[in-house]
Design a protein around this motif. Sequence first.
Motif, PDB file in Angstrom:
ATOM      1  N   ILE A   3       0.837  -1.202   0.000  1.00  0.00           N
ATOM      2  CA  ILE A   3       0.000   0.000   0.000  1.00  0.00           C
ATOM      3  C   ILE A   3       0.870   1.248   0.000  1.00  0.00           C
ATOM      4  N   ILE A   4       1.918   1.247   0.808  1.00  0.00           N
ATOM      5  CA  ILE A   4       2.818   2.401   0.857  1.00  0.00           C
ATOM      6  C   ILE A   4       3.496   2.607  -0.497  1.00  0.00           C
ATOM      7  N   SER A   5       3.947   1.525  -1.120  1.00  0.00           N
ATOM      8  CA  SER A   5       4.607   1.664  -2.418  1.00  0.00           C
ATOM      9  C   SER A   5       3.622   2.180  -3.465  1.00  0.00           C
ATOM     10  N   ALA A   6       2.391   1.712  -3.438  1.00  0.00           N
ATOM     11  CA  ALA A   6       1.385   2.185  -4.392  1.00  0.00           C
ATOM     12  C   ALA A   6       1.103   3.678  -4.191  1.00  0.00           C
ATOM     13  N   ILE A   7       1.039   4.110  -2.952  1.00  0.00           N
ATOM     14  CA  ILE A   7       0.807   5.530  -2.662  1.00  0.00           C
ATOM     15  C   ILE A   7       1.970   6.371  -3.169  1.00  0.00           C
ATOM     16  N   LEU A   8       3.197   5.918  -2.914  1.00  0.00           N
ATOM     17  CA  LEU A   8       4.372   6.672  -3.356  1.00  0.00           C
ATOM     18  C   LEU A   8       4.464   6.732  -4.879  1.00  0.00           C
ATOM     19  N   VAL A   9       4.185   5.623  -5.534  1.00  0.00           N
ATOM     20  CA  VAL A   9       4.203   5.604  -7.004  1.00  0.00           C
ATOM     21  C   VAL A   9       3.120   6.539  -7.543  1.00  0.00           C
ATOM     22  N   ALA A  10       1.943   6.495  -6.939  1.00  0.00           N
ATOM     23  CA  ALA A  10       0.853   7.380  -7.370  1.00  0.00           C
ATOM     24  C   ALA A  10       1.225   8.849  -7.182  1.00  0.00           C
ATOM     25  N   LEU A  11       1.910   9.160  -6.088  1.00  0.00           N
ATOM     26  CA  LEU A  11       2.331  10.549  -5.850  1.00  0.00           C
ATOM     27  C   LEU A  11       3.332  11.017  -6.904  1.00  0.00           C
ATOM     28  N   VAL A  12       4.244  10.147  -7.298  1.00  0.00           N
ATOM     29  CA  VAL A  12       5.198  10.501  -8.352  1.00  0.00           C
ATOM     30  C   VAL A  12       4.441  10.721  -9.670  1.00  0.00           C
ATOM     31  N   ALA A  13       3.459   9.874  -9.946  1.00  0.00           N
ATOM     32  CA  ALA A  13       2.655  10.032 -11.165  1.00  0.00           C
ATOM     33  C   ALA A  13       1.895  11.363 -11.143  1.00  0.00           C
ATOM     34  N   VAL A  14       1.286  11.685 -10.015  1.00  0.00           N
ATOM     35  CA  VAL A  14       0.549  12.950  -9.891  1.00  0.00           C
ATOM     36  C   VAL A  14       1.490  14.141 -10.079  1.00  0.00           C
ATOM     37  N   GLU A  15       2.683  14.050  -9.509  1.00  0.00           N
ATOM     38  CA  GLU A  15       3.664  15.118  -9.674  1.00  0.00           C
ATOM     39  C   GLU A  15       3.964  15.349 -11.158  1.00  0.00           C
ATOM     40  N   HIS A  16       4.070  14.268 -11.918  1.00  0.00           N
ATOM     41  CA  HIS A  16       4.394  14.405 -13.331  1.00  0.00           C
ATOM     42  C   HIS A  16       3.197  14.871 -14.157  1.00  0.00           C
ATOM     43  N   VAL A  17       2.002  14.576 -13.717  1.00  0.00           N
ATOM     44  CA  VAL A  17       0.819  15.166 -14.364  1.00  0.00           C
ATOM     45  C   VAL A  17       0.826  16.677 -14.125  1.00  0.00           C
ATOM     46  N   TYR A  18       1.174  17.087 -12.914  1.00  0.00           N
ATOM     47  CA  TYR A  18       1.259  18.513 -12.600  1.00  0.00           C
ATOM     48  C   TYR A  18       2.324  19.199 -13.451  1.00  0.00           C
ATOM     49  N   ILE A  19       3.465  18.552 -13.616  1.00  0.00           N
ATOM     50  CA  ILE A  19       4.523  19.114 -14.459  1.00  0.00           C
ATOM     51  C   ILE A  19       4.041  19.205 -15.903  1.00  0.00           C
ATOM     52  N   LEU A  20       3.326  18.181 -16.374  1.00  0.00           N
ATOM     53  CA  LEU A  20       2.741  18.215 -17.712  1.00  0.00           C
ATOM     54  C   LEU A  20       1.864  19.446 -17.869  1.00  0.00           C
ATOM     55  N   ILE A  21       0.997  19.698 -16.902  1.00  0.00           N
ATOM     56  CA  ILE A  21       0.089  20.846 -16.965  1.00  0.00           C
ATOM     57  C   ILE A  21       0.878  22.153 -17.001  1.00  0.00           C
ATOM     58  N   LEU A  22       1.879  22.276 -16.136  1.00  0.00           N
ATOM     59  CA  LEU A  22       2.699  23.486 -16.131  1.00  0.00           C
ATOM     60  C   LEU A  22       3.398  23.699 -17.470  1.00  0.00           C
ATOM     61  N   GLU A  23       3.976  22.646 -18.009  1.00  0.00           N
ATOM     62  CA  GLU A  23       4.780  22.794 -19.215  1.00  0.00           C
ATOM     63  C   GLU A  23       3.940  22.892 -20.486  1.00  0.00           C
ATOM     64  N   MET A  24       2.837  22.178 -20.545  1.00  0.00           N
ATOM     65  CA  MET A  24       2.043  22.177 -21.772  1.00  0.00           C
ATOM     66  C   MET A  24       1.022  23.309 -21.835  1.00  0.00           C
ATOM     67  N   PHE A  25       0.443  23.658 -20.706  1.00  0.00           N
ATOM     68  CA  PHE A  25      -0.694  24.578 -20.733  1.00  0.00           C
ATOM     69  C   PHE A  25      -0.463  25.891 -19.987  1.00  0.00           C
ATOM     70  N   MET A  26       0.512  25.921 -19.093  1.00  0.00           N
ATOM     71  CA  MET A  26       0.705  27.106 -18.253  1.00  0.00           C
ATOM     72  C   MET A  26       2.098  27.714 -18.388  1.00  0.00           C
ATOM     73  N   TRP A  27       2.840  27.314 -19.400  1.00  0.00           N
ATOM     74  CA  TRP A  27       4.240  27.693 -19.531  1.00  0.00           C
ATOM     75  C   TRP A  27       4.466  29.200 -19.495  1.00  0.00           C
ATOM     76  N   THR A  28       3.575  29.952 -20.088  1.00  0.00           N
ATOM     77  CA  THR A  28       3.768  31.404 -20.167  1.00  0.00           C
ATOM     78  C   THR A  28       3.097  32.158 -19.022  1.00  0.00           C
ATOM     79  N   THR A  29       2.611  31.455 -18.022  1.00  0.00           N
ATOM     80  CA  THR A  29       1.981  32.116 -16.875  1.00  0.00           C
ATOM     81  C   THR A  29       3.033  32.426 -15.805  1.00  0.00           C
ATOM     82  N   PRO A  30       2.733  33.408 -14.957  1.00  0.00           N
ATOM     83  CA  PRO A  30       3.666  33.716 -13.863  1.00  0.00           C
ATOM     84  C   PRO A  30       3.953  32.509 -12.958  1.00  0.00           C
ATOM     85  N   ARG A  31       2.968  31.656 -12.763  1.00  0.00           N
ATOM     86  CA  ARG A  31       3.162  30.482 -11.903  1.00  0.00           C
ATOM     87  C   ARG A  31       4.249  29.560 -12.447  1.00  0.00           C
TER      88      ARG A  31
END
Length: 121
Positions: A3-31
């Motif tokens: 369960i702990i490993s699944a949670i940690l893997v899921a957190l890494v996946a979520v982090e990379h979805v967030y990076i995808l959003i920043l880089e693909m859709f929000m790149w030119t925003t102040p954030r």
Amino acid sequence: MAIISAILVALVAVEHVYILILEMFMWTTPRAQKAFGITKQFAKESKSLAANQGLYNGFLAAGLLWGLIHPNAVIGQQLQLFFLGCVLVAAIFGGATAKRSILIVQGIPALLAMIAVLMAQ
């Protein structure tokens, strides 16, 4: 430990979805400019490169999620280890060539998740 490993893997996946959003859709925003330490001008000039980079982060997230939901647990763990290894290599490279904080923000979570997956076997 599974369960702990699944949670940690899921957190890494979520982090990379967030990076995808920043880089693909929000790149030119102040954030995104603040997160990546870039100027408005550089963001405009590199928008298509960032979108491509974001897509690759999405592939990493997809691979990690695929590993979590794969019906065969052994294959799922192998997928998780492979994609966590990709994240770790990218974090080491990014930390060495771009921003040292990449190693901490992306590398440490990937390493902890990898250790947890290995311990859950």
